[in-house]
Design a protein around this motif. Structure first.
Motif, PDB file in Angstrom:
ATOM      1  N   UNK A 133     -39.227  36.034 -38.225  1.00 19.58           N
ATOM      2  CA  UNK A 133     -38.242  35.054 -38.657  1.00 19.58           C
ATOM      3  C   UNK A 133     -37.126  35.671 -39.503  1.00 19.58           C
ATOM      4  N   UNK A 134     -37.128  36.994 -39.655  1.00 21.79           N
ATOM      5  CA  UNK A 134     -36.153  37.666 -40.511  1.00 21.79           C
ATOM      6  C   UNK A 134     -34.906  38.111 -39.773  1.00 21.79           C
ATOM      7  N   UNK A 135     -34.868  37.981 -38.477  1.00 26.89           N
ATOM      8  CA  UNK A 135     -33.721  38.455 -37.706  1.00 26.89           C
ATOM      9  C   UNK A 135     -33.976  39.850 -37.175  1.00 26.89           C
ATOM     10  N   UNK A 136     -33.304  40.210 -36.091  1.00 24.15           N
ATOM     11  CA  UNK A 136     -33.531  41.523 -35.478  1.00 24.15           C
ATOM     12  C   UNK A 136     -33.021  42.652 -36.351  1.00 24.15           C
ATOM     13  N   UNK A 137     -33.580  43.858 -36.176  1.00 21.47           N
ATOM     14  CA  UNK A 137     -33.099  44.995 -36.941  1.00 21.47           C
ATOM     15  C   UNK A 137     -31.654  45.317 -36.546  1.00 21.47           C
ATOM     16  N   UNK A 138     -30.927  45.866 -37.489  1.00 18.11           N
ATOM     17  CA  UNK A 138     -29.528  46.218 -37.253  1.00 18.11           C
ATOM     18  C   UNK A 138     -29.426  47.716 -37.036  1.00 18.11           C
ATOM     19  N   UNK A 139     -28.742  48.107 -35.971  1.00 15.58           N
ATOM     20  CA  UNK A 139     -28.532  49.522 -35.693  1.00 15.58           C
ATOM     21  C   UNK A 139     -27.495  50.081 -36.665  1.00 15.58           C
ATOM     22  N   UNK A 140     -27.781  51.243 -37.220  1.00 17.61           N
ATOM     23  CA  UNK A 140     -26.881  51.899 -38.154  1.00 17.61           C
ATOM     24  C   UNK A 140     -26.323  53.131 -37.481  1.00 17.61           C
TER      25      UNK A 140
END
Length: 127
Positions: free
Chosen positions: A118-125
């Motif tokens: 429920x935290x949202x998908x990981x963000x690519x850096x």
């Protein structure tokens, strides 16, 4: 007078259509395979819908980790939907007969686990 009413209705319709899009639910498909869910983790929000599709070759049941919900007796080739609620547990599981000796429980079943995040998908850096 009548044209002012139509104009106000048109403006209200445009304003509402802009806000309705941001609150729309997403639909996620989860494949029930022999010994896995694909994807194993789904990034969801309350109101979203998960579609379980059984491609395992046998009838399966999916149960919340805390047993608050169940998708029972889903035949091979069938689908079932589940609407995500705010307080749902993150993990769900299905018991599958067979597997290697180190994976099976006392009844000869393997526990296959999937998860909702429920935290949202990981963000690519980018570097």
């Amino acid at each position: 007078m009548l044209s002012k009413i139509f104009m106000r209705a048109a403006i209200a319709a445009v304003a509402l259509s802009g806000t309705a899009g941001s609150a729309s639910a997403e639909e996620y498909h989860i494949l029930m395979m022999d010994y896995a869910f694909f994807p194993e983790v789904s990034y969801v929000e309350p109101g979203d819908v998960i579609i379980f599709e059984n491609i395992s070759g046998s009838t399966r049941t999916v149960v919340a980790e805390d047993a608050t919900w169940t998708v029972a007796d889903l035949a091979d080739g069938s689908t079932a939907s589940l609407t995500i609620l705010e307080d749902m547990p993150n993990a769900y599981l299905s018991m599958v007969p067979g597997g290697s000796e180190d994976e099976v429980d006392a009844d000869g079943n393997v526990q296959v686990v999937g998860r909702m995040n429920f935290s949202g998908p990981p963000v690519a850096v980018e570097n």
